[in-house]
Design an enzyme around this catalytic site. Structure first.
Site, PDB file in Angstrom:
ATOM      1  N   HIS A 219       0.675  -1.118   0.252  1.00  0.00           N
ATOM      2  CA  HIS A 219       0.048   0.328  -0.225  1.00  0.00           C
ATOM      3  C   HIS A 219       0.355   1.851  -0.001  1.00  0.00           C
ATOM      4  O   HIS A 219       0.243   2.286  -0.105  1.00  0.00           O
ATOM      5  CB  HIS A 219      -1.353  -0.116   1.287  1.00  0.00           C
ATOM      6  CG  HIS A 219      -1.975  -1.199   0.771  1.00  0.00           C
ATOM      7  ND1 HIS A 219      -2.634  -2.274   0.372  1.00  0.00           N
ATOM      8  CD2 HIS A 219      -3.237  -0.341   0.863  1.00  0.00           C
ATOM      9  CE1 HIS A 219      -4.070  -2.242   0.768  1.00  0.00           C
ATOM     10  NE2 HIS A 219      -4.084  -1.269   0.932  1.00  0.00           N
ATOM     11  N   SER A 223      -0.716  -0.400  -5.906  1.00  0.00           N
ATOM     12  CA  SER A 223      -0.837  -2.119  -6.390  1.00  0.00           C
ATOM     13  C   SER A 223       0.014  -1.462  -7.938  1.00  0.00           C
ATOM     14  O   SER A 223      -0.505  -0.779  -8.692  1.00  0.00           O
ATOM     15  CB  SER A 223      -1.660  -2.730  -7.159  1.00  0.00           C
ATOM     16  OG  SER A 223      -2.500  -2.070  -5.716  1.00  0.00           O
ATOM     17  N   LYS A 247     -14.667  -8.034  -8.339  1.00  0.00           N
ATOM     18  CA  LYS A 247     -14.164  -9.023 -10.131  1.00  0.00           C
ATOM     19  C   LYS A 247     -13.577 -10.079  -8.767  1.00  0.00           C
ATOM     20  O   LYS A 247     -13.277 -11.307  -8.949  1.00  0.00           O
ATOM     21  CB  LYS A 247     -13.366  -7.633 -10.646  1.00  0.00           C
ATOM     22  CG  LYS A 247     -12.274  -9.043 -11.381  1.00  0.00           C
ATOM     23  CD  LYS A 247     -11.208  -7.974 -12.468  1.00  0.00           C
ATOM     24  CE  LYS A 247     -11.045  -8.739 -13.056  1.00  0.00           C
ATOM     25  NZ  LYS A 247      -9.840  -7.770 -14.109  1.00  0.00           N
ATOM     26  N   ASP A 248     -12.831  -9.628  -7.558  1.00  0.00           N
ATOM     27  CA  ASP A 248     -12.709 -10.825  -6.646  1.00  0.00           C
ATOM     28  C   ASP A 248     -13.153 -11.369  -6.071  1.00  0.00           C
ATOM     29  O   ASP A 248     -13.231 -12.904  -5.762  1.00  0.00           O
ATOM     30  CB  ASP A 248     -11.400 -10.354  -5.740  1.00  0.00           C
ATOM     31  CG  ASP A 248     -10.627  -9.467  -5.699  1.00  0.00           C
ATOM     32  OD1 ASP A 248      -9.318  -9.705  -6.741  1.00  0.00           O
ATOM     33  OD2 ASP A 248     -10.236  -8.787  -5.074  1.00  0.00           O
ATOM     34  N   GLU A 291       5.190 -33.957  -1.293  1.00  0.00           N
ATOM     35  CA  GLU A 291       3.976 -33.886  -1.434  1.00  0.00           C
ATOM     36  C   GLU A 291       4.296 -32.935  -3.279  1.00  0.00           C
ATOM     37  O   GLU A 291       5.441 -32.038  -3.566  1.00  0.00           O
ATOM     38  CB  GLU A 291       3.427 -32.578  -0.879  1.00  0.00           C
ATOM     39  CG  GLU A 291       2.348 -32.946  -0.093  1.00  0.00           C
ATOM     40  CD  GLU A 291       0.980 -34.512  -0.491  1.00  0.00           C
ATOM     41  OE1 GLU A 291       1.077 -34.295  -1.231  1.00  0.00           O
ATOM     42  OE2 GLU A 291       0.277 -33.848   0.262  1.00  0.00           O
TER      43      GLU A 291
END
Length: 619
Positions: A219, A223, A247-248, A291
């Protein structure tokens, strides 16, 4: 980043004003993920993965805390407590599968988040600290996931712990003492299991703390965006809410659809069947693999097969494995190109899509393959390119590449023109700049470019598709009206074998008269038979035919009593030592575990218990 045009928080009622004056938490949320946080207007769906990673972290913490309430970190009962969670705890099977597959989903999201950063140059100034915090989060995730993989205490858990902690033994002088200190002994046992459980529980909260620092560092500069161009004016941004929350939200819906499909239909697909076999220090699996999300680094570890002068191959492999991640810390200084986004770097794009991505794909494949040719040679070639890409190719490309011209502003990249954007107060607009200067420079683009200009914005980023393939949760044979066993698939139970009641009754007799002499069903309670069609009275009758450990009500001494529906099928041996002594030093496998440890295990056990009848069609 606080822009002059950012919306300011204004409480709408006296209560919120009172709260804001004393604890400005609503103001903090508003400015962090609300309408008070201006965000570049051109973010694509690759920017959704940061929010998805945060969701996965919360999911892992919530499911992990509940699972910890039922887990016993003791080498004698850890495996049994895991099976207890799966079979006896209400919705325990879903919690465990949600946690195990949540780890895989977490790594899928984070890998896409990292490679988005690689392509769009998210590690470049002024966001170096954001990137460094992200790499720290990834290292903490790997440590947490490794220790979590040990906790079920199956064969892969035990031998994975032995192999990975054995890597520290390759360090000169201090290696062996360090390995013993980590394990609390010479081999994984109670001490190691307790330590791993404690750290596995603690580290997710440490990750959450570093995530807060990661977001805080983000922040400050704001972004990034697909063009790599910094914000020039108000027209370049839109409020985070409601535009990117919506959108998220859509991205989260797609993620949950794929995640739930994995959880309910293919929960065991990304695990290893051998981990449904209890840990046995005397029996080494034929092929030890971690894994899937560790495979590329495991392939790098195994790529070194010969000593180099005085450096042993094992030590070189350990150094290379850790170095393959530590090199990411230096990316902001290795890639010196003033252009961030790969959209405007033609030479970088070629090495990224046709070099780094194929090399990582080969490492992923070879990490899960046996340590034999041609996989060893393939991993060696891919490892060589991996380090060359970051240490040699990236700096050279940055110095010799001639990037394509950048748009002057984000708005220009989106709309094709931007008359209002200014580099600084009092400077001329971009349109005037183009008329008078065929060559231009800015804070983001300091080296000369070709004097040709794009008529449209950058091409959209290619979408990624996650192909999820796995096996499902297996059950005991369920009832059907058909006369032959067949495979069915349901959302709640996954593949199961169906047959008639006579065939299931025959299976019960076969188990009691033949199989029960060697093989146990100790993880199955008699009451579980109701799930495959038996009535409560039939279950009581079947349970009564078995003798289970109990207490004589008269003498108070240990004895055997007829079973009840709440009891479990008795084991034919009092302990594993007796089982080995009666079977040439090998413990006969539990039939309820065989349904998971074998491919099509349910069908195998069904055919076994019904006298090797006709094989299921999908055998």
């Amino acid at each position: 980043m606080s822009f002059p045009w950012a919306n300011q928080y204004e409480p709408q009622n006296p209560l919120m004003k009172w709260v804001d004056d004393r604890l400005p938490l609503p103001r903090f949320v508003y400015n962090a993920i609300g309408a008070g946080y201006p965000v570049p207007r051109n973010l694509n769906y690759f920017w959704n993965f940061g929010v998805l990673a945060g969701f996965c972290l919360v999911l892992q913490i919530v499911t992990g805390v509940v699972l910890a309430m039922h887990y016993a970190p003791n080498a004698l009962v850890a495996f049994d407590s895991t099976e207890h969670i799966m079979r006896d705890v209400n919705w325990g099977w879903m919690l465990r599968y949600a946690h195990a597959n949540g780890a895989s989903a977490f790594f899928v999201v984070v890998y896409l988040h990292i490679f988005r950063g690689f392509f769009y140059g998210s590690y470049k100034a002024p966001r170096e600290m954001v990137w460094l915090m992200g790499v720290v989060i990834f290292l903490l995730m790997m440590a947490t996931a490794f220790m979590g993989y040990v906790l079920p205490w199956g064969q892969m858990s035990f031998w994975g712990a032995k192999v990975i902690t054995g890597l520290f033994g390759a360090i000169p002088l201090v290696g062996e003492p360090l390995q013993i200190w980590l394990l609390g002994g010479f081999a994984p046992d109670n001490a190691a299991l307790n330590r791993f459980f404690s750290l596995h529980f603690l580290l997710p909260f440490v990750i959450a703390g570093v995530v807060i620092l990661h977001i805080w560092a983000l922040h400050i500069p704001g972004s990034s965006n697909p063009t790599g161009v910094e914000v020039k004016g108000e027209s370049d941004t839109i409020p985070f809410h409601p535009y990117y929350t919506a959108k998220d939200g859509f991205g989260l819906g797609v993620f949950l659809f794929l995640y739930c499909a994995m959880l309910f239909f293919l929960p065991n697909a990304l695990g290893h069947p051998d981990n449904y076999i209890p840990a046995n220090p005397m029996s080494t699996p034929a092929h030890i693999v971690p894994e899937w999300y560790f495979w590329p680094f495991y392939a790098i570890l195994r790529a070194f097969t010969a000593d180099f002068f005085f450096i042993p191959a094992k030590l070189m492999g350990v150094i290379a494995m850790f170095g393959s991640i530590l090199v990411w810390f230096f990316l902001p200084w290795l890639d010196t190109s003033p252009v961030r986004s790969g959209h405007y770097r033609p030479l970088f794009r070629k090495f990224f899509w046709f070099g780094l991505i194929p090399a990582m794909a080969v490492l992923f494949y070879c990490g899960g393959a046996p340590a034999e040719e041609p996989f060893v040679m393939m991993s060696q070639l891919a490892t060589a390119y991996y380090f060359l890409h970051f240490l040699v190719i990236l700096p050279i490309v940055a110095s010799v590449e001639r990037p394509e011209p950048l748009p002057y502003s984000i708005t220009e990249a989106v709309l094709g023109s931007d008359d209002n954007a200014e580099l600084a107060p009092g400077r001329v607009s971009n349109r005037t700049k183009r008329k008078t200067h065929p060559w231009f420079a800015s804070s983001e683009f300091s080296q000369a470019c070709f004097s040709r200009w794009r008529s449209s914005g950058p091409s959209s980023a290619a979408s990624s598709r996650l192909l999820l393939t796995a096996s499902s949760r297996n059950r005991l044979p369920s009832m059907s009206s058909t006369s032959r066993p067949s495979m069915s698939n349901t959302a709640s139970t996954g593949p199961s074998v169906s047959g008639t009641m006579p065939s299931c009754s025959a299976a019960s007799e076969v188990y009691k008269e033949v199989c029960a002499a060697c093989h146990s069903l100790k993880y199955v309670a008699f009451r579980d038979l109701q799930q495959i069609g038996y009535s409560e009275e039939q279950v009581k009758a079947i349970a009564a035919t078995f003798n289970v450990p109990g207490i004589d009500p008269v003498t108070g001494e240990a004895t055997t009593v007829p079973g009840s529906p709440t009891d479990y099928f008795p084991s034919p041996y009092p302990n594993a030592v007796a089982a080995r002594a009666a079977n040439n030093n090998a413990v006969p496998p539990d039939l309820s575990l065989m349904t998971k440890a074998r491919h099509h295990g349910t069908a195998y056990v069904y055919s076994l218990l019904t006298g090797y009848q006709e094989q299921p069609p999908s055998w």
